[in-house]
Write an enzyme that holds these catalytic residues in place. Structure first.
Site, PDB file in Angstrom:
ATOM      1  CB  VAL A   1       0.737  85.074 -45.070  1.00  0.00           C
ATOM      2  CG1 VAL A   1       0.573  83.639 -44.611  1.00  0.00           C
ATOM      3  CG2 VAL A   1      -0.628  85.738 -45.210  1.00  0.00           C
ATOM      4  CE  LYS A   2       4.540  91.023 -40.844  1.00  0.00           C
ATOM      5  NZ  LYS A   2       4.488  89.767 -40.061  1.00  0.00           N
ATOM      6  NE  ARG A   3       2.024  84.542 -48.880  1.00  0.00           N
ATOM      7  CZ  ARG A   3       3.009  84.007 -48.178  1.00  0.00           C
ATOM      8  NH1 ARG A   3       3.901  84.799 -47.606  1.00  0.00           N
ATOM      9  NH2 ARG A   3       3.112  82.700 -48.037  1.00  0.00           N
TER      10      ARG A   3
END
Length: 272
Positions: free
Chosen positions: A95-97
């Protein structure tokens, strides 16, 4: 509660060092003879999960390819997570949040809290609003035995001006790796780890951070076992290569998918 880093290590010993991405890209749906709609997404994703989860140490669904189908896509993602976790594989949600304050806390609760239907074993996160901005994710991961893979040295050419920029000691990416190493010196925080691409030219930074190294870019993106051996010499026992399109392209036959995953894991098992 066994921390994520230990669970992943056991899975890698039992099944081989491989993370298989579940990326329902429109081109792959077409290759499988499926429409690029929620129905095609569901058939692709559940078939991939059922074939790959029993044989791979970890699977890595790419959230964006589910999100593009709206609420129906998220429902499919929830089912993929459920199937994979029931099969005993470690689920890393890509998700690379990265945000600050209460927003980071909300992301943490969405993906790392057991009460969430999207709860996974680990997530990917971006530290480039400041490493400290990830603290709510790291705290919740520590509390529930989950992991956080933090972007450090990625393969995309746009990354170098930021990640390789000079910092107080070394590079910005080096600072990220140093912070992760410090976290992994605390046993309860096992699973705080970097993402380092298999197609970078070299890594002058210290990659021995005491936790697993998620290494995307293997297979269709050009990364090879020889690249991994060259880049990660000295830390090969911690490397978790990740391959998506090369393995998914063997579908929709489930036996071919599983065999491709086993073969790729064997290719990397001999490196350490």
């Amino acid at each position: 509660m066994i921390p994520f880093g230990e669970r992943l290590s056991l899975a890698m010993q039992e099944r081989g060092p491989l993370c298989v991405g579940i990326d329902p890209h429109p081109s792959l749906l077409g290759q499988w003879g499926l429409r690029d709609d929620p129905s095609g997404l569901e058939r692709f994703s559940l078939s991939a999960a059922e074939a790959l989860a029993p044989v791979a140490a970890a699977v890595k669904p790419q959230s964006a390819f589910f999100e593009r189908h709206g609420s129906k896509g998220i429902a499919v993602l929830e089912r993929v997570i459920e199937i994979c976790r029931e099969a005993g594989t470690q689920v890393i949600l890509d998700v690379k949040r990265g945000d600050i304050g209460s927003t980071t806390q909300a992301y943490a609760e969405a993906y790392l809290h057991p009460r969430s239907s999207l709860c996974v074993d680990a997530i990917t996160a971006s530290p480039y609003l400041g490493f400290g901005s990830l603290q709510p994710m790291i705290d919740l991961a520590r509390e529930h035995g989950n992991g956080v893979f933090v972007l450090a040295l990625t393969s995309n050419p746009e990354a170098a001006p930021v990640q390789r920029a000079k910092a107080a000691s070394g590079t910005v990416a080096g600072e990220v790796l140093s912070q992760l190493k410090a976290l992994n010196e605390i046993k309860a925080a096992l699973g705080a780890s970097p993402v380092v691409g298999a197609t970078i030219s070299k890594a002058d930074e210290d990659l021995a951070i005491g936790g697993p190294l998620l290494v995307p870019g293997v297979g269709a993106q050009g990364g090879t076992p020889a690249d991994v051996r060259r880049i990660f010499a000295g830390a090969l026992d911690l490397v978790l290569p990740s391959s998506s399109r090369e393995i998914l392209g063997q579908g929709p036959d489930p036996a071919a998918l599983a065999e491709a995953a086993r073969r790729t894991a064997e290719d990397f098992a001999t490196l350490a």
